[in-house]
Design an enzyme around this catalytic site. Sequence first.
Site, PDB file in Angstrom:
ATOM      1  N   HIS A 111     -10.039  11.341 -10.429  1.00 44.74           N
ATOM      2  CA  HIS A 111     -11.367  11.951 -10.487  1.00 44.74           C
ATOM      3  C   HIS A 111     -11.899  12.048  -9.059  1.00 44.74           C
ATOM      4  O   HIS A 111     -11.796  11.082  -8.295  1.00 44.74           O
ATOM      5  CB  HIS A 111     -12.305  11.099 -11.360  1.00 44.74           C
ATOM      6  CG  HIS A 111     -13.667  11.704 -11.489  1.00 44.74           C
ATOM      7  ND1 HIS A 111     -13.925  12.792 -12.305  1.00 44.74           N
ATOM      8  CD2 HIS A 111     -14.843  11.391 -10.899  1.00 44.74           C
ATOM      9  CE1 HIS A 111     -15.207  13.116 -12.204  1.00 44.74           C
ATOM     10  NE2 HIS A 111     -15.781  12.287 -11.366  1.00 44.74           N
ATOM     11  N   GLU A 176      -7.029  13.224  -2.533  1.00 40.02           N
ATOM     12  CA  GLU A 176      -6.420  13.111  -3.872  1.00 40.02           C
ATOM     13  C   GLU A 176      -4.904  13.213  -3.772  1.00 40.02           C
ATOM     14  O   GLU A 176      -4.168  12.441  -4.393  1.00 40.02           O
ATOM     15  CB  GLU A 176      -6.943  14.216  -4.793  1.00 40.02           C
ATOM     16  CG  GLU A 176      -8.425  14.106  -5.102  1.00 40.02           C
ATOM     17  CD  GLU A 176      -8.864  15.173  -6.101  1.00 40.02           C
ATOM     18  OE1 GLU A 176      -8.191  15.351  -7.123  1.00 40.02           O
ATOM     19  OE2 GLU A 176      -9.894  15.837  -5.849  1.00 40.02           O
TER      20      GLU A 176
HETATM   21  C1  GRF Z   1      -9.002  17.614  -9.132  1.00 38.98           C
HETATM   22  O1  GRF Z   1     -10.100  17.615  -8.275  1.00 38.98           O
HETATM   23  C2  GRF Z   1      -8.980  16.382  -9.980  1.00 38.98           C
HETATM   24  O2  GRF Z   1      -9.485  15.260  -9.321  1.00 38.98           O
HETATM   25  C3  GRF Z   1      -9.883  16.766 -11.117  1.00 38.98           C
HETATM   26  O3  GRF Z   1      -9.610  18.109 -11.366  1.00 38.98           O
HETATM   27  C4  GRF Z   1      -9.108  18.709 -10.179  1.00 38.98           C
HETATM   28  C5  GRF Z   1      -7.779  19.295 -10.523  1.00 38.98           C
HETATM   29  O4  GRF Z   1      -7.232  20.012  -9.457  1.00 38.98           O
HETATM   30  N1  GRF Z   1      -9.678  15.865 -12.237  1.00 38.98           N
HETATM   31  P1  GRF Z   1      -5.703  20.381  -9.451  1.00 38.98           P
HETATM   32  O5  GRF Z   1      -5.427  21.125 -10.749  1.00 38.98           O
HETATM   33  O6  GRF Z   1      -4.904  19.119  -9.364  1.00 38.98           O
HETATM   34  O7  GRF Z   1      -5.501  21.253  -8.253  1.00 38.98           O
END
Ligand code: GRF
Length: 217
Positions: A111, A176
């Site tokens: 998240h 992330e």
């Molecule tokens: C990411 O920001 C994740 O943290 C959230 O949704 C987004 C998904 O992005 N849960 P992706 O599909 O991984 O590019």
Amino acid sequence: MKRRVAILISGRGSNMAALIAAARAVDFPAEIVVVISNRADAGGLETAGASGIPTVVIESKPFGRDRAAFEAMLQRALDQHNVELICLAGFMRLFTEQFVQRWHGRMLNIHPSLLPSFPGLDPHGQALKAGVRISGATVHFVIPKTDAGPIVMQGAVAVAGDDTPDTLAARILEIEHRIYPEALRLLASGKVRLVGNVCRVSGNAASDAALISPAAG
Ligand code: GRF
């Protein structure tokens, strides 16, 4: 033996791509055995296919509110691929408590906020509105409550005075992509254990980097 991992997506799948890339390393303790999307138009499906990872589409829309029926199909696909661990990566569908319990301690989510702050929709807008100076991303175990659960790893960024939700999202997305593979590595190598609501990491020294925002002076 590498742990067998399914990645569940609904969209572009950039976190999925980061996990797939990390798992290519011979010494990575997990392999991505399948990518499952609840939407046929998820951009990540093409990326996964191009990486040679099997993909499965189980459209959730036709199931409406019948979450259990959708999950029965999902579980079947997970069983077919002998999946041991699940990584949710932008998967936009809530689970029943039963499904979450079944995968307790074996399902991660990411998240884009420093949980427990700003769960739910528009975390970047929420962060800017709250005026926080530091935000980031969290990898956590999935529990029945949305965007909650024992925290495995977090990464932080400074919030700039002129940030918009989009600019902040872009900087956090880079974090992330760094922390999700590392969190999966910890889980797959048996280095994390759940103690009640807290995740303990063995042999884990806290990073000594201090982030101060805004920069003093
Ligand atoms: C990411 O920001 C994740 O943290 C959230 O949704 C987004 C998904 O992005 N849960 P992706 O599909 O991984 O590019």
